[in-house]
Design a protein around this motif. Structure first.
Motif, short mmCIF file in Angstrom:
data_model
loop_
_atom_site.label_atom_id
_atom_site.label_comp_id
_atom_site.label_asym_id
_atom_site.label_seq_id
_atom_site.Cartn_x
_atom_site.Cartn_y
_atom_site.Cartn_z
N UNK A 22 -6.00 -25.74 -6.62
CA UNK A 22 -5.36 -25.54 -5.31
C UNK A 22 -4.60 -24.22 -5.27
N UNK A 23 -3.88 -23.91 -6.35
CA UNK A 23 -3.15 -22.64 -6.40
C UNK A 23 -4.10 -21.45 -6.38
N UNK A 24 -5.19 -21.55 -7.14
CA UNK A 24 -6.15 -20.46 -7.19
C UNK A 24 -6.84 -20.28 -5.83
N UNK A 25 -7.22 -21.37 -5.20
CA UNK A 25 -7.85 -21.30 -3.88
C UNK A 25 -6.91 -20.66 -2.86
N UNK A 26 -5.64 -21.02 -2.92
CA UNK A 26 -4.65 -20.43 -2.01
C UNK A 26 -4.56 -18.91 -2.25
N UNK A 27 -4.50 -18.52 -3.52
CA UNK A 27 -4.46 -17.10 -3.86
C UNK A 27 -5.68 -16.37 -3.30
N UNK A 28 -6.88 -16.92 -3.51
CA UNK A 28 -8.12 -16.30 -3.02
C UNK A 28 -8.09 -16.17 -1.50
N UNK A 29 -7.67 -17.22 -0.82
CA UNK A 29 -7.62 -17.19 0.65
C UNK A 29 -6.61 -16.19 1.18
N UNK A 30 -5.48 -16.08 0.52
CA UNK A 30 -4.42 -15.18 1.00
C UNK A 30 -4.70 -13.71 0.64
N UNK A 31 -5.17 -13.45 -0.56
CA UNK A 31 -5.33 -12.08 -1.02
C UNK A 31 -6.74 -11.53 -0.85
N UNK A 32 -7.73 -12.39 -0.78
CA UNK A 32 -9.14 -12.03 -0.63
C UNK A 32 -9.56 -10.92 -1.60
N UNK A 33 -9.35 -11.14 -2.89
CA UNK A 33 -9.73 -10.10 -3.86
C UNK A 33 -11.24 -10.00 -4.02
N UNK A 34 -11.72 -8.82 -4.36
CA UNK A 34 -13.15 -8.66 -4.60
C UNK A 34 -13.51 -9.10 -6.02
N UNK A 35 -12.52 -9.11 -6.92
CA UNK A 35 -12.75 -9.50 -8.31
C UNK A 35 -11.43 -10.02 -8.87
N UNK A 36 -11.52 -11.00 -9.75
CA UNK A 36 -10.32 -11.53 -10.41
C UNK A 36 -10.57 -11.51 -11.92
N UNK A 37 -9.65 -10.90 -12.65
CA UNK A 37 -9.70 -10.89 -14.11
C UNK A 37 -8.51 -11.69 -14.62
N UNK A 38 -8.71 -12.36 -15.71
CA UNK A 38 -7.60 -13.09 -16.32
C UNK A 38 -7.71 -12.99 -17.83
N UNK A 39 -6.58 -13.12 -18.48
CA UNK A 39 -6.53 -13.10 -19.94
C UNK A 39 -5.83 -14.36 -20.38
N UNK A 40 -6.31 -14.98 -21.45
CA UNK A 40 -5.74 -16.24 -21.92
C UNK A 40 -5.42 -16.19 -23.40
N UNK A 41 -4.38 -16.87 -23.77
CA UNK A 41 -4.04 -17.07 -25.17
C UNK A 41 -4.83 -18.29 -25.62
N UNK A 42 -5.87 -18.08 -26.39
CA UNK A 42 -6.79 -19.17 -26.74
C UNK A 42 -6.17 -20.19 -27.68
N UNK A 43 -4.96 -19.94 -28.19
CA UNK A 43 -4.30 -20.97 -29.00
C UNK A 43 -4.04 -22.22 -28.17
N UNK A 44 -3.97 -22.06 -26.86
CA UNK A 44 -3.67 -23.19 -25.97
C UNK A 44 -4.92 -23.75 -25.31
#
Length: 74
Positions: free
Chosen positions: A16-38
């Motif tokens: 729901x948070x991600x969908x809200x972000x996409x709808x509000x910001x309308x980015x052409x691409x989204x990159x994310x980085x994760x700490x794989x320990x979690x």
């Protein structure tokens, strides 16, 4: 970043948070980085549920930044 209170289930909140972000910001691409320990299961986690695709996995690396200097310390 996404986090929930310990021992609390919040079904669907990440999507729901991600969908809200996409709808509000309308980015052409989204990159994310994760700490794989979690990340317990690399094939079944929040990123895979949000249809992210792994582009690259980097080896563990530790860096410290001191704002008084212009270089990174390893």
């Amino acid at each position: 970043r996404f986090a929930t209170k310990n021992n609390t289930i919040c079904s669907g909140v990440g999507g729901k948070l991600f969908k809200y972000f996409i709808n509000m910001e309308q980015p052409s691409m989204v990159y994310s980085f994760a700490d794989r320990r979690w990340t317990i299961d690399i094939n079944n986690n929040l990123y895979t549920k949000l249809n992210f695709v792994i582009d690259k996995i980097t080896p563990p690396d530790y860096k410290y930044y001191n704002e008084n200097f212009t270089l990174f310390y390893y």
